[in-house]
Write an enzyme that holds these catalytic residues in place. Structure first.
Site, mmCIF file in Angstrom:
data_model
loop_
_atom_site.group_PDB
_atom_site.id
_atom_site.type_symbol
_atom_site.label_atom_id
_atom_site.label_comp_id
_atom_site.label_asym_id
_atom_site.label_seq_id
_atom_site.Cartn_x
_atom_site.Cartn_y
_atom_site.Cartn_z
ATOM 1 C CG ASP A 141 -41.404 55.253 21.992
ATOM 2 O OD1 ASP A 141 -41.276 54.108 22.457
ATOM 3 O OD2 ASP A 141 -40.755 56.240 22.395
ATOM 4 C CG HIS A 152 -37.653 60.079 24.786
ATOM 5 N ND1 HIS A 152 -38.172 60.373 23.560
ATOM 6 C CD2 HIS A 152 -37.984 58.770 25.009
ATOM 7 C CE1 HIS A 152 -38.767 59.322 23.052
ATOM 8 N NE2 HIS A 152 -38.665 58.324 23.921
ATOM 9 C CD GLU A 153 -36.225 56.601 28.123
ATOM 10 O OE1 GLU A 153 -37.184 55.969 28.624
ATOM 11 O OE2 GLU A 153 -35.857 56.418 26.947
ATOM 12 C CB THR A 174 -38.085 19.106 24.943
ATOM 13 O OG1 THR A 174 -38.222 19.587 23.601
ATOM 14 C CG2 THR A 174 -37.132 17.921 24.956
ATOM 15 N N PRO A 179 -45.247 28.054 21.953
ATOM 16 C CG PRO A 179 -45.780 30.200 22.621
ATOM 17 C CD PRO A 179 -46.146 28.769 22.862
ATOM 18 N N PRO A 180 -41.668 28.660 21.427
ATOM 19 C CG PRO A 180 -40.171 29.301 19.774
ATOM 20 C CD PRO A 180 -41.537 29.579 20.289
ATOM 21 N N GLY A 181 -39.489 27.449 23.999
ATOM 22 C CA GLY A 181 -39.039 27.656 25.377
ATOM 23 C C GLY A 181 -40.084 27.462 26.444
ATOM 24 C CB THR A 182 -43.695 26.988 26.424
ATOM 25 O OG1 THR A 182 -43.798 26.154 25.263
ATOM 26 C CG2 THR A 182 -43.865 28.443 25.994
#
Length: 606
Positions: free
Chosen positions: A498, A421-422, A206, A200-203
């Site tokens: 949710d 709710h929270e 490079t 995945p990107p950012g792993t």
């Protein structure tokens, strides 16, 4: 402009001036000394001239009797006949003079031509700079734009890469071969021609490639796949050839192509067919991969986060022999990555990388680097002397939920609904076994649409889940909606996100995991996805009947309804705690980990 091109241009200018100068001198000296025009008239009257050739400015001819100096050929410059007649009456010796027009010719047409050529070259260089062609403009269209790094310039070793130990082990063989090819090839083995880094990107794909070059100490050719493709057909293929020629000249070396999917997509997927520029570029890359010998010390590394779109010819043995997965790090890997980046910031004494890693499940290496930077900025804004765990928590909230919107003013009823709710989410999570502990609750709006949020901190990475655990997760997600139903007798639109997550989990239970007794151990989800979680193909037409589709819909509704009933039951039993904690949250807007531990003790005791 290259020196060779400059030399050729100046050579042309000097040659032009030389031709004009030599031509003028040649005209003047190619015959005998000029004869005065008055002497020519006298010889004509005396009958000494046998023949003449008349030009615009000169007269050439032959004499019957040679002159005193022995000349029998002559040339003279013409003079206006009327003026010559008047001068002859007074016995004046006169001759014509041909004016030298070289300077006028140069100024008249050579200089404008030079200026035009200069303007054209300047415009082409500007166009080339905008198109990324380099100083040579169109002459350099086929030149590779690869940047050459050596060990001192990459500045990256395997010590700078953490959280991907398996990938590092795979690449250490490549480094060992580049350093000591004889030792690694003593049993007849050879280094893989190509190594494809997938993840995945950012792993850190490079970064790993740069670390290989830094460890091996060899030239490192780095280029993006998109840089091969231009608007001109054939340019990409020429750049591929040029790149491999440069690398062979500096072997042992490493060629790194980032975003390989930009040039390596499966052929036949383009509207223009086999003549498409991308296909020509890919074909040339395949030829180069077949043509170079890995024993010469030339290794090709490539990275992509979309391996499913690559052409199968690229992935066959003999081209990209080895595929290395660079996945998102687990908790142990996140701790190692955080340890690397935390060295660059000033930490408070109580900061523990393990606590921060527990807050960041699913974060990639780039996300963790950004987290450390954001935490340092948070500490700087509050004038702190070091970065604390609270700063990291604020940074996580900022990355995941967005910026705080304190200027987004909610009316009192909406704030009350958000608070209940929270707290509904939090109390259901505390009342169910095996759920992730609640870390923080807030009713401060964040990002685009989040009016409040509840953060849970996983205690460990999970790779397998049972149906009971999935149902518990659904009950926690529906806890906010259940709290609204119990307290206000109606529900709001705040649970839309949710509901989407709950529906997705329920549909996966039925269609992907085969966890519904009525539908059996059958997978009904025909949508294919690759191991990176991206859709490789569009959703296909379903392969089950309308009756089965109805059973699936009924099963999904049944599972969601059961989860909602569990949430309502848990909160109804603890309604007093819900009322008290919601009022506390309304007053304070945020409840931290210490407050939640006290609430958790009350919930478990109820």
């Amino acid at each position: 402009m290259e020196k060779k091109t400059q030399f050729s241009l100046w050579y042309f200018v000097f040659a032009l001036f030389a031709v004009f100068t030599l031509h003028d001198l040649w005209v003047q000296v190619r015959t005998v000394e000029p004869l005065p025009y008055s002497e020519f008239q006298r010889l004509v009257k005396a009958g000494e001239v046998t023949e003449i050739s008349i030009a615009d400015n000169t007269i050439q001819g032959s004499l019957k009797t040679p002159l005193q100096d022995g000349r029998q050929k002559f040339v003279t410059t013409r003079v206006d006949p009327a003026l010559a007649k008047d001068l002859a009456q007074y016995d004046v010796k006169f001759t014509g003079v041909v004016e030298n027009t070289l300077l006028k010719d140069v100024i008249g047409w050579v200089l404008p031509a030079v200026i035009f050529v200069g303007i054209w070259m300047f415009a082409m260089r500007k166009f080339a700079d905008k198109q990324g062609m380099g100083g040579g403009g169109f002459m350099n269209l086929g030149k590779s734009k690869a940047k050459v790094y050596v060990e001192a310039n990459t500045g990256v070793t395997f010590d700078d890469v953490a959280g991907v130990d398996e990938a590092k082990d795979e690449l250490k063989e490549v480094v060992g071969f580049l350093k000591d090819p004889k030792s690694y090839g003593r049993l007849g083995g050879r280094v893989p021609k190509g190594v494809l880094l997938v993840g995945p990107p950012g792993t850190g794909k490079t970064l790993l490639a740069k670390a290989v070059a830094g460890e091996a100490g060899v030239p490192f050719f780095s280029i993006s796949g998109s840089e091969f493709v231009e608007m001109f057909v054939g340019v990409g293929a020429a750049r591929v050839r040029d790149l491999f020629e440069q690398a062979r000249a500096k072997a042992p070396a490493i060629i790194f192509i980032d975003e390989l999917d930009a040039m390596g997509r499966a052929r036949g997927a383009f509207a223009m067919g086999g003549h498409d520029e991308k296909e020509q570029t890919l074909n040339q890359l395949l030829v180069e991969l077949d043509g170079f010998d890995s024993s010469s010390g030339l290794v090709l590394l490539a990275a992509t986060n979309r391996p499913e779109v690559l052409d199968p010819a690229l992935l066959r043995a003999g081209r990209f022999d080895r595929q290395v997965l660079v996945d998102r790090p687990d908790k142990k890997g996140r701790i190692a990555i955080l340890a690397v980046h935390m060295k660059k910031i000033t930490l408070a004494p109580d900061v523990d990388a393990e606590k921060v890693a527990a807050l960041t499940p699913g974060f990639s290496g780039a996300d963790l680097a950004n987290l450390c930077n954001e935490a340092a900025l948070v500490a700087t804004r509050r004038n702190g002397t070091g970065v604390t765990v609270e700063d990291f928590t604020v940074a996580v909230e900022r990355i995941v939920a967005g910026l705080e919107k304190k200027n987004r003013v909610l009316n009192e009823h909406e704030r009350t609904v958000v608070a209940y709710h929270e707290m509904g989410h939090a109390l259901v999570a505390m009342g169910l076994p095996g759920t992730d502990p609640v870390h923080k609750i807030s009713i401060i709006p964040r990002g685009v649409g989040a009016l409040g949020y509840t953060i849970q901190r996983p205690t460990e990475d999970r790779f397998l889940m049972t149906r009971a655990e999935l149902e518990n997760k659904m009950a926690v997600l529906l806890g906010g909606r259940a709290a609204e139903q119990i307290v206000f007798g109606e529900v709001s639109t705040g649970a839309s996100d949710d509901l989407q997550k709950v529906t997705s989990i329920a549909r996966s239970i039925v269609m992907r995991f085969g966890m519904h007794a009525g539908l059996g151990n059958v997978a009904y989800d025909t949508e294919k996805s690759n191991f990176l979680g991206q859709n490789a193909n569009p959703p296909q037409e379903r392969s089950y009947s309308e009756e089965t589709a109805r059973e699936i819909d009924c099963a999904v509704r049944e599972i969601v309804a059961h989860a909602f009933e569990r949430s309502v039951a848990i909160l109804t039993e603890r309604k007093a705690i819900l009322e008290e904690t919601a009022r506390d949250l309304l007053a304070r807007e945020t409840l931290d980990e210490a407050d939640l531990k006290t609430i958790h003790a009350r919930v478990t005791a109820a």
